[in-house]
Design a protein around this motif. Structure first.
Motif, mmCIF file in Angstrom:
data_model
loop_
_atom_site.group_PDB
_atom_site.id
_atom_site.type_symbol
_atom_site.label_atom_id
_atom_site.label_comp_id
_atom_site.label_asym_id
_atom_site.label_seq_id
_atom_site.Cartn_x
_atom_site.Cartn_y
_atom_site.Cartn_z
ATOM 1 N N TYR A 87 23.715 35.673 22.399
ATOM 2 C CA TYR A 87 23.456 36.428 23.619
ATOM 3 C C TYR A 87 22.909 35.499 24.694
ATOM 4 C CZ TYR A 87 23.959 40.304 20.385
ATOM 5 O OH TYR A 87 24.450 41.156 19.441
ATOM 6 N N SER A 88 23.520 35.583 25.881
ATOM 7 C CA SER A 88 23.066 34.768 27.001
ATOM 8 C C SER A 88 23.526 35.411 28.315
ATOM 9 C CB SER A 88 23.625 33.345 26.919
ATOM 10 O OG SER A 88 23.353 32.629 28.115
ATOM 11 N N PRO A 89 22.616 35.631 29.263
ATOM 12 C CA PRO A 89 23.027 36.184 30.563
ATOM 13 C C PRO A 89 23.927 35.242 31.352
ATOM 14 C CG PRO A 89 20.712 35.521 30.595
ATOM 15 C CD PRO A 89 21.165 35.431 29.167
ATOM 16 N N ALA A 90 23.975 33.955 30.954
ATOM 17 C CA ALA A 90 24.811 32.981 31.658
ATOM 18 C C ALA A 90 26.294 33.313 31.545
ATOM 19 C CB ALA A 90 24.544 31.581 31.119
ATOM 20 N N VAL A 91 26.664 34.156 30.565
ATOM 21 C CA VAL A 91 28.071 34.499 30.391
ATOM 22 C C VAL A 91 28.589 35.316 31.575
ATOM 23 C CG1 VAL A 91 27.834 36.698 29.138
ATOM 24 C CG2 VAL A 91 29.739 35.152 28.599
ATOM 25 N N ILE A 92 27.701 35.945 32.328
ATOM 26 C CA ILE A 92 28.114 36.674 33.534
ATOM 27 C C ILE A 92 28.713 35.697 34.545
ATOM 28 C CG2 ILE A 92 27.334 38.115 35.461
ATOM 29 C CD1 ILE A 92 25.134 39.195 33.644
ATOM 30 N N SER A 93 28.052 34.566 34.746
ATOM 31 C CA SER A 93 28.568 33.534 35.650
ATOM 32 C C SER A 93 29.882 32.955 35.143
ATOM 33 C CB SER A 93 27.530 32.414 35.822
ATOM 34 O OG SER A 93 26.349 32.903 36.417
ATOM 35 N N SER A 94 30.011 32.840 33.824
ATOM 36 C CA SER A 94 31.260 32.334 33.241
ATOM 37 C C SER A 94 32.413 33.266 33.576
ATOM 38 C CB SER A 94 31.112 32.198 31.724
ATOM 39 O OG SER A 94 30.108 31.269 31.397
#
Length: 234
Positions: free
Chosen positions: A36-43
């Protein structure tokens, strides 16, 4: 005597440790890992910005009411018995069942998500494979994944030659998934990325290969933005 006993105990401990590690590895091989990582939204946003503007417009059109967008970032169909190719038609046309030039990177696929308690089910339909489906069942930090391949233009698929299936073939798959949040609920937007590798399978009516058999394996990579629906069990 004491040294011999200590040696035997040490050997038993080592054997037990090796066996435990074996069970752990085997257990992990049956389930993909989820992180889980919120950075995947930017990806996801980065890939969407590279999408063909016409597809972006279709996704953003409120009249389409799209609740699941999956963007293909990579696709590969591996032939595992290339040494058995005997010649004939072009291998890429024979094996893949689609024109490779039609697969864009990134490309648009259809996805949906259903949430129930601490579980999330994600389904992905890659349009260029004409009805095939990827499915992930996610609970906590693990995902069980399958790939369903449908009969196409007379080709027959099978896990092995003794068990052909002319209509549909369900394969186990290994997946590595990243989600933006570990809490699932109907109405929630789920961002993520995935890499999926299917188990080996066969096309058993391939005259340009020895034994009329091609051994295949597929790999997909993708990012997604899905609005979770309530899992009603259907």
């Amino acid at each position: 005597m004491k040294l011999q006993v200590l040696h035997e105990i040490s050997m038993k401990c080592i054997i037990h440790l090796i066996f435990s590690l074996y069970l752990t590895v085997c257990g992990l091989s049956a389930f993909g890992q989820v992180s889980y990582s919120p950075a995947v939204i930017s990806s996801y946003d980065s890939v969407f910005n590279r999408l063909d503007p016409r597809l972006q417009k279709m996704v953003n059109n409120p009249e389409n009411k799209m609740r699941g967008v999956v963007l293909l970032t990579g696709f590969k169909l591996d032939t595992l018995n290339k040494q058995d190719f005997t010649g004939g038609v072009r291998r890429d046309t024979l094996l893949s069942g689609y024109v490779p030039e039609k697969v864009l990177v990134p490309d648009l696929m259809v996805g949906r998500a259903k949430a129930s308690g601490d579980s999330l089910t994600i389904s992905v339909s890659p349009w260029f494979m004409m009805g095939d489906e990827i499915k992930h069942k996610i609970t906590n930090n693990h995902a069980s994944s399958t790939y369903t391949a449908w009969e196409k233009e007379g080709r027959v698929f099978a896990v092995n030659q003794s068990m052909p299936d002319a209509k549909a073939l369900q394969l186990n798959a290994t997946a590595s998934l990243v989600l933006n949040d570990k809490h699932f609920a109907p109405g929630k937007t789920i961002y993520g990325s995935g890499i999926l590798l299917t188990d080996d399978f066969s096309q058993i009516n391939a005259p340009d290969f020895k034994g009329n058999t091609i051994r295949l394996r597929m790999k997909y990579s993708y990012v997604f933005k899905l609005i979770a629906l309530k899992d009603d069990g259907l």
